[in-house]
Design a protein around this motif. Structure first.
Motif, PDB file in Angstrom:
ATOM      1  N   UNK A  61       0.809  -1.225   0.000  1.00 28.01           N
ATOM      2  CA  UNK A  61       0.000   0.000   0.000  1.00 28.01           C
ATOM      3  C   UNK A  61       0.843   1.276   0.000  1.00 28.01           C
ATOM      4  N   UNK A  62       2.133   1.148  -0.283  1.00 25.29           N
ATOM      5  CA  UNK A  62       3.020   2.315  -0.348  1.00 25.29           C
ATOM      6  C   UNK A  62       3.182   2.688  -1.823  1.00 25.29           C
ATOM      7  N   UNK A  63       3.013   3.973  -2.161  1.00 24.29           N
ATOM      8  CA  UNK A  63       3.069   4.396  -3.566  1.00 24.29           C
ATOM      9  C   UNK A  63       4.352   3.969  -4.280  1.00 24.29           C
ATOM     10  N   UNK A  64       4.188   3.576  -5.526  1.00 26.60           N
ATOM     11  CA  UNK A  64       5.308   3.082  -6.328  1.00 26.60           C
ATOM     12  C   UNK A  64       6.389   4.132  -6.534  1.00 26.60           C
ATOM     13  N   UNK A  65       6.035   5.422  -6.535  1.00 25.91           N
ATOM     14  CA  UNK A  65       7.067   6.440  -6.753  1.00 25.91           C
ATOM     15  C   UNK A  65       8.094   6.451  -5.629  1.00 25.91           C
ATOM     16  N   UNK A  66       7.721   6.041  -4.436  1.00 29.55           N
ATOM     17  CA  UNK A  66       8.707   5.919  -3.354  1.00 29.55           C
ATOM     18  C   UNK A  66       9.680   4.790  -3.637  1.00 29.55           C
ATOM     19  N   UNK A  67       9.183   3.704  -4.183  1.00 30.18           N
ATOM     20  CA  UNK A  67      10.032   2.558  -4.500  1.00 30.18           C
ATOM     21  C   UNK A  67      11.066   2.955  -5.544  1.00 30.18           C
ATOM     22  N   UNK A  68      10.635   3.656  -6.584  1.00 29.82           N
ATOM     23  CA  UNK A  68      11.537   4.059  -7.655  1.00 29.82           C
ATOM     24  C   UNK A  68      12.545   5.110  -7.229  1.00 29.82           C
ATOM     25  N   UNK A  69      12.233   5.879  -6.174  1.00 26.80           N
ATOM     26  CA  UNK A  69      13.114   6.959  -5.733  1.00 26.80           C
ATOM     27  C   UNK A  69      14.257   6.476  -4.841  1.00 26.80           C
ATOM     28  N   UNK A  70      14.182   5.244  -4.376  1.00 25.24           N
ATOM     29  CA  UNK A  70      15.243   4.736  -3.496  1.00 25.24           C
ATOM     30  C   UNK A  70      16.519   4.485  -4.278  1.00 25.24           C
ATOM     31  N   UNK A  71      17.650   4.864  -3.720  1.00 22.18           N
ATOM     32  CA  UNK A  71      18.917   4.574  -4.410  1.00 22.18           C
ATOM     33  C   UNK A  71      19.203   3.079  -4.391  1.00 22.18           C
ATOM     34  N   UNK A  72      19.829   2.618  -5.426  1.00 23.39           N
ATOM     35  CA  UNK A  72      20.253   1.214  -5.485  1.00 23.39           C
ATOM     36  C   UNK A  72      21.465   1.037  -4.592  1.00 23.39           C
ATOM     37  N   UNK A  73      21.481  -0.057  -3.863  1.00 19.46           N
ATOM     38  CA  UNK A  73      22.644  -0.353  -3.012  1.00 19.46           C
ATOM     39  C   UNK A  73      23.681  -1.060  -3.864  1.00 19.46           C
ATOM     40  N   UNK A  74      24.950  -0.665  -3.714  1.00 15.02           N
ATOM     41  CA  UNK A  74      25.988  -1.386  -4.453  1.00 15.02           C
ATOM     42  C   UNK A  74      26.100  -2.816  -3.937  1.00 15.02           C
ATOM     43  N   UNK A  75      26.495  -3.744  -4.788  1.00 15.62           N
ATOM     44  CA  UNK A  75      26.639  -5.125  -4.321  1.00 15.62           C
ATOM     45  C   UNK A  75      27.717  -5.215  -3.244  1.00 15.62           C
ATOM     46  N   UNK A  76      27.447  -6.061  -2.276  1.00 15.37           N
ATOM     47  CA  UNK A  76      28.418  -6.261  -1.206  1.00 15.37           C
ATOM     48  C   UNK A  76      29.458  -7.246  -1.706  1.00 15.37           C
ATOM     49  N   UNK A  77      30.694  -6.869  -1.586  1.00 16.31           N
ATOM     50  CA  UNK A  77      31.765  -7.737  -2.060  1.00 16.31           C
ATOM     51  C   UNK A  77      33.034  -7.491  -1.270  1.00 16.31           C
ATOM     52  N   UNK A  78      34.059  -8.126  -1.687  1.00 15.72           N
ATOM     53  CA  UNK A  78      35.344  -7.955  -1.020  1.00 15.72           C
ATOM     54  C   UNK A  78      35.968  -6.642  -1.450  1.00 15.72           C
ATOM     55  N   UNK A  79      36.553  -5.965  -0.498  1.00 12.54           N
ATOM     56  CA  UNK A  79      37.259  -4.726  -0.796  1.00 12.54           C
ATOM     57  C   UNK A  79      38.558  -5.005  -1.507  1.00 12.54           C
ATOM     58  N   UNK A  80      39.198  -3.965  -1.980  1.00 14.95           N
ATOM     59  CA  UNK A  80      40.443  -4.119  -2.725  1.00 14.95           C
ATOM     60  C   UNK A  80      41.540  -4.761  -1.866  1.00 14.95           C
ATOM     61  N   UNK A  81      41.519  -4.506  -0.565  1.00 15.78           N
ATOM     62  CA  UNK A  81      42.561  -5.038   0.300  1.00 15.78           C
ATOM     63  C   UNK A  81      42.225  -6.383   0.921  1.00 15.78           C
ATOM     64  N   UNK A  82      41.032  -6.946   0.619  1.00 15.62           N
ATOM     65  CA  UNK A  82      40.632  -8.216   1.226  1.00 15.62           C
ATOM     66  C   UNK A  82      41.303  -9.384   0.533  1.00 15.62           C
ATOM     67  N   UNK A  83      41.466 -10.460   1.264  1.00 13.00           N
ATOM     68  CA  UNK A  83      42.021 -11.681   0.681  1.00 13.00           C
ATOM     69  C   UNK A  83      41.095 -12.824   0.905  1.00 13.00           C
TER      70      UNK A  83
END
Length: 83
Positions: A61-83
């Motif tokens: 019941x929440x308007x679709x324009x709120x859904x579209x306005x949310x920023x996309x989260x970047x995928x969670x992954x290993x950082x450059x310094x992770x092994x």
């Protein structure tokens, strides 16, 4: 979160999917679309949701324009310094 109709609705949701729905609920709360008790209850529902269908019910019941306005989260992954 508005998943594709049909088979996709039964797919398992990820932690990131649940967090995205919680972000949507926060936006709806800030805009006065939800009162505190309803916000708290829906966050609990979102955290307990296991499928896209369950997540969609939390935000149906929440308007679709709120859904579209949310920023996309970047995928969670290993950082450059992770092994």
């Amino acid at each position: 979160m508005r998943p594709e109709p049909g088979a996709a609705a039964g797919l398992r949701a990820s932690h990131a999917d649940r967090e995205r729905v919680i972000d949507l609920l926060k936006a709806a709360f800030v805009q006065g679309r939800l009162v505190r008790d309803e916000f708290d209850a829906r966050v609990g529902q979102a955290l307990a949701s296991r499928t896209y269908r369950e997540l969609a019910a939390v935000t149906a019941d929440i308007p679709a324009e709120l859904v579209g306005a949310l920023p996309r989260r970047p995928p969670v992954g290993r950082g450059a310094g992770s092994r």
